[in-house]
Design a protein around this motif. Structure first.
Motif, short mmCIF file in Angstrom:
data_model
loop_
_atom_site.label_atom_id
_atom_site.label_comp_id
_atom_site.label_asym_id
_atom_site.label_seq_id
_atom_site.Cartn_x
_atom_site.Cartn_y
_atom_site.Cartn_z
N LEU A 120 1.16 -1.02 0.15
CA LEU A 120 -0.16 0.40 -0.21
C LEU A 120 0.82 1.21 0.03
CD1 LEU A 120 -2.25 -1.04 2.73
CD2 LEU A 120 -2.68 -1.15 0.57
N ASP A 121 0.70 2.01 -1.02
CA ASP A 121 1.14 3.33 -0.76
C ASP A 121 0.64 4.82 0.59
OD1 ASP A 121 -1.36 4.86 -1.51
OD2 ASP A 121 -0.62 5.05 -3.93
N GLU A 122 1.51 5.14 0.24
CA GLU A 122 0.89 6.13 1.71
C GLU A 122 -0.54 6.76 1.61
OE1 GLU A 122 2.68 6.82 4.72
OE2 GLU A 122 4.38 5.19 3.74
N ASP A 123 -0.66 6.91 0.69
CA ASP A 123 -2.79 7.83 0.34
C ASP A 123 -4.09 6.24 0.60
OD1 ASP A 123 -2.14 9.85 -0.48
OD2 ASP A 123 -2.38 10.10 -2.22
N GLU A 124 -3.48 5.27 0.35
CA GLU A 124 -4.34 3.99 0.82
C GLU A 124 -4.17 3.79 1.88
OE1 GLU A 124 -3.42 1.54 -3.31
OE2 GLU A 124 -1.74 1.05 -3.19
N LYS A 125 -3.11 3.75 3.46
CA LYS A 125 -2.57 3.35 4.21
C LYS A 125 -3.74 4.37 4.83
CE LYS A 125 1.44 3.59 4.09
NZ LYS A 125 3.31 2.96 4.66
N THR A 126 -3.83 5.89 4.16
CA THR A 126 -4.51 6.70 4.88
C THR A 126 -5.46 6.46 5.11
OG1 THR A 126 -2.75 8.49 4.70
CG2 THR A 126 -4.95 9.27 5.51
N GLN A 127 -6.18 6.34 3.86
CA GLN A 127 -7.90 5.80 3.83
C GLN A 127 -8.05 4.18 4.34
OE1 GLN A 127 -8.80 5.03 -0.59
NE2 GLN A 127 -10.28 5.96 -0.49
N LEU A 128 -6.77 3.53 3.96
CA LEU A 128 -7.62 2.90 5.54
C LEU A 128 -7.73 2.12 6.53
CD1 LEU A 128 -8.39 -0.37 5.47
CD2 LEU A 128 -5.53 -1.05 5.06
N HIS A 129 -6.86 2.91 7.29
CA HIS A 129 -6.78 3.63 8.83
C HIS A 129 -8.37 4.46 8.76
CE1 HIS A 129 -6.05 5.86 12.06
NE2 HIS A 129 -5.83 5.01 12.00
N ALA A 130 -8.55 4.87 7.99
CA ALA A 130 -9.66 5.88 8.23
C ALA A 130 -11.31 4.98 8.63
CB ALA A 130 -10.11 7.00 7.34
N LEU A 131 -10.82 4.30 6.97
CA LEU A 131 -12.07 3.70 7.04
C LEU A 131 -12.09 2.42 8.43
CD1 LEU A 131 -12.14 2.72 3.23
CD2 LEU A 131 -13.59 4.22 4.41
N MET A 132 -10.86 2.19 8.43
CA MET A 132 -10.76 0.85 9.83
C MET A 132 -11.64 1.81 11.05
SD MET A 132 -10.59 -1.60 8.13
CE MET A 132 -11.20 -2.76 9.88
N LYS A 133 -10.96 2.59 10.75
CA LYS A 133 -11.46 3.54 12.04
C LYS A 133 -13.05 4.30 12.90
CE LYS A 133 -10.46 7.99 14.90
NZ LYS A 133 -10.68 9.19 14.61
N LYS A 134 -13.59 4.51 11.61
CA LYS A 134 -15.54 4.06 11.24
C LYS A 134 -15.64 2.73 11.29
CE LYS A 134 -17.72 6.18 7.51
NZ LYS A 134 -17.97 6.39 6.56
N LEU A 135 -15.47 1.74 11.09
CA LEU A 135 -16.10 1.13 10.93
C LEU A 135 -15.71 0.47 12.32
CD1 LEU A 135 -15.05 -1.64 8.16
CD2 LEU A 135 -17.16 -0.59 8.53
N TYR A 136 -14.70 0.67 13.99
CA TYR A 136 -14.28 -0.05 14.91
C TYR A 136 -15.26 1.11 15.75
CZ TYR A 136 -12.71 -0.31 18.54
OH TYR A 136 -12.12 -0.37 20.54
N GLU A 137 -15.34 2.30 14.90
CA GLU A 137 -16.07 3.06 16.28
C GLU A 137 -17.60 2.70 15.89
OE1 GLU A 137 -14.81 6.85 14.51
OE2 GLU A 137 -13.33 6.76 15.90
N HIS A 138 -18.72 2.28 14.99
CA HIS A 138 -19.38 1.80 14.44
C HIS A 138 -19.66 0.62 15.10
CE1 HIS A 138 -23.41 0.44 12.65
NE2 HIS A 138 -22.85 -0.08 12.63
N SER A 139 -19.03 0.02 15.33
CA SER A 139 -18.99 -1.34 15.66
C SER A 139 -18.91 -1.42 17.39
CB SER A 139 -17.95 -2.69 15.72
OG SER A 139 -17.16 -1.82 16.14
N ILE A 140 -17.96 -0.42 18.04
CA ILE A 140 -18.61 -0.56 19.55
C ILE A 140 -19.82 0.64 19.92
CG2 ILE A 140 -17.81 1.10 21.07
CD1 ILE A 140 -16.22 -0.90 20.85
N THR A 141 -20.45 1.56 18.83
CA THR A 141 -21.50 2.30 18.87
C THR A 141 -22.40 0.80 19.48
OG1 THR A 141 -20.93 4.29 18.11
CG2 THR A 141 -23.39 4.15 18.44
N ARG A 142 -22.73 0.23 18.37
CA ARG A 142 -23.18 -0.88 17.65
C ARG A 142 -23.78 -1.71 19.10
NH1 ARG A 142 -24.55 -3.37 12.77
NH2 ARG A 142 -26.53 -5.47 13.21
N ARG A 143 -22.12 -2.70 19.44
CA ARG A 143 -22.39 -2.92 21.25
C ARG A 143 -22.99 -2.40 22.07
NH1 ARG A 143 -16.85 -4.51 22.60
NH2 ARG A 143 -16.83 -3.19 23.87
N GLU A 144 -22.70 -1.14 22.58
CA GLU A 144 -23.65 -0.15 23.22
C GLU A 144 -24.65 -0.23 23.31
OE1 GLU A 144 -20.66 3.16 23.28
OE2 GLU A 144 -19.21 2.49 23.79
#
Length: 149
Positions: A120-144
């Motif tokens: 992955l190049d830097e842009d792809e890693k930045t994008q993947l990080h943002a997407l994974m963060k978004k999914l993770y935060e949604h999963s936490i909200t859903r679990r709560e």
């Protein structure tokens, strides 16, 4: 076999990546006589020491019995010490544990980073990080939300 949705395929790919990454980590950490679970426990202890056994188990999402067995092994190997304070056990790294983690930690970080840096190049890693963060935060909200239901 029925057609799987794109969302299901993404989830399956993430699960397979994590399983493979964990196996690669276990293989890599064998040179330090550690498993990935032991490495994560030592790193967590280092970051929060002295830490209670309950807080460590919560931070690692490991069962109480599982953490007790792992800590017994780490203590027998002289990597951690446990101090009983009435009903609470406080865990810290020993000098031996600190030295081992100082060797293993940068090596493990390099090994994990290479899985991303090699493809992955830097842009792809930045994008993947943002997407994974978004999914993770949604999963936490859903679990709560599910816990409140």
């Amino acid at each position: 076999m029925e057609d799987l949705s794109l969302s299901t395929l993404v989830w399956l790919r993430m699960v397979r990546f994590v399983q493979n990454s964990n196996q690669l980590s276990n293989d890599h950490l064998r040179q330090f006589d550690l498993t990935l679970a032991q490495f994560e426990a030592l790193a967590h202890i280092r970051n929060f020491q002295p830490i209670t056994q309950t807080d460590l188990a919560r931070g690692l999402t490991v069962t109480g019995g599982g953490i007790s067995r792992m800590l017994s092994r780490l203590e027998a190997e002289g990597l951690i010490s446990r101090q009983q304070d009435w009903k609470t056990k406080h865990i810290s790294l020993t000098d031996k544990g600190t030295e081992l983690l100082a060797q293993a930690y940068p090596s493990q970080l390099d090994q994990q980073a290479s899985l991303f840096d090699e493809v992955l190049d830097e842009d792809e890693k930045t994008q993947l990080h943002a997407l994974m963060k978004k999914l993770y935060e949604h999963s936490i909200t859903r679990r709560e939300d599910d816990a409140q239901s």
